[in-house]
Scaffold this motif. Structure first.
Motif, mmCIF file in Angstrom:
data_model
loop_
_atom_site.group_PDB
_atom_site.id
_atom_site.type_symbol
_atom_site.label_atom_id
_atom_site.label_comp_id
_atom_site.label_asym_id
_atom_site.label_seq_id
_atom_site.Cartn_x
_atom_site.Cartn_y
_atom_site.Cartn_z
ATOM 1 N N PHE A 26 -7.758 0.851 -2.844
ATOM 2 C CA PHE A 26 -7.420 -0.353 -3.009
ATOM 3 C C PHE A 26 -8.200 -1.436 -2.716
ATOM 4 N N LEU A 59 -4.646 -0.952 -10.512
ATOM 5 C CA LEU A 59 -4.028 -1.734 -9.266
ATOM 6 C C LEU A 59 -2.517 -1.312 -9.237
ATOM 7 N N ILE A 62 -2.246 2.352 -8.270
ATOM 8 C CA ILE A 62 -2.747 2.574 -6.885
ATOM 9 C C ILE A 62 -1.515 2.124 -6.099
ATOM 10 N N ARG A 63 -0.756 1.037 -6.353
ATOM 11 C CA ARG A 63 0.501 0.558 -5.670
ATOM 12 C C ARG A 63 1.736 1.693 -5.799
#
Length: 136
Positions: A26, A59, A62-63
């Motif tokens: 991240f 993104l 990854i969250r």
């Protein structure tokens, strides 16, 4: 199958290391997004814009990887509490759920890596095209 308090505790180190790896990904992604944003502001390159769109997808992955990993460790802690309270059947199911959440997290990590590799392939293809143009 016999499950004891130590069984869910075995996942703590693995999940903690995974969350650390996810956090590092991240941070690297955040830095890359910031630098690409500056680069796009000065060049308005379609390649850079494509990379930024790709990074948005990564993104989100990854969250979600982090969310499933945290849910997995939370499930392990709840499982330990339930086992401590003497509810072994409920503890088994909760431990199973924790492992399923961990598998979702790992599956998302695999998908994020595949997208990352595809983005690097685009960069390499662009580099090869530039090199071929210079050679002519």
């Amino acid at each position: 199958m016999e499950i004891t308090l130590t069984t869910p505790a075995l996942l703590f180190p693995a999940i903690s290391l995974l969350l650390l790896a996810y956090t590092n990904r991240f941070i690297a992604l955040a830095n890359l997004i910031r630098s690409l944003k500056q680069r796009y502001a000065s060049t308005h390159s379609h390649l850079v814009y494509g990379q930024i769109k790709n990074l948005r997808t990564r993104l989100i992955l990854i969250r979600n990887m982090q969310a499933f990993g945290i849910s997995s460790i939370f499930g392990c802690v709840a499982c330990m509490f339930i086992l401590f309270a003497g509810y072994s059947t409920a503890g088994k199911y909760l431990f199973g759920l924790s492992m399923v959440l961990l598998m979702f997290s790992l599956a998302l990590a695999l998908r994020e890596i595949q997208i990352s590799v595809n983005a690097l392939q685009l960069e390499l293809d662009d580099l090869e095209e530039e090199n071929e143009e210079r050679s002519r």
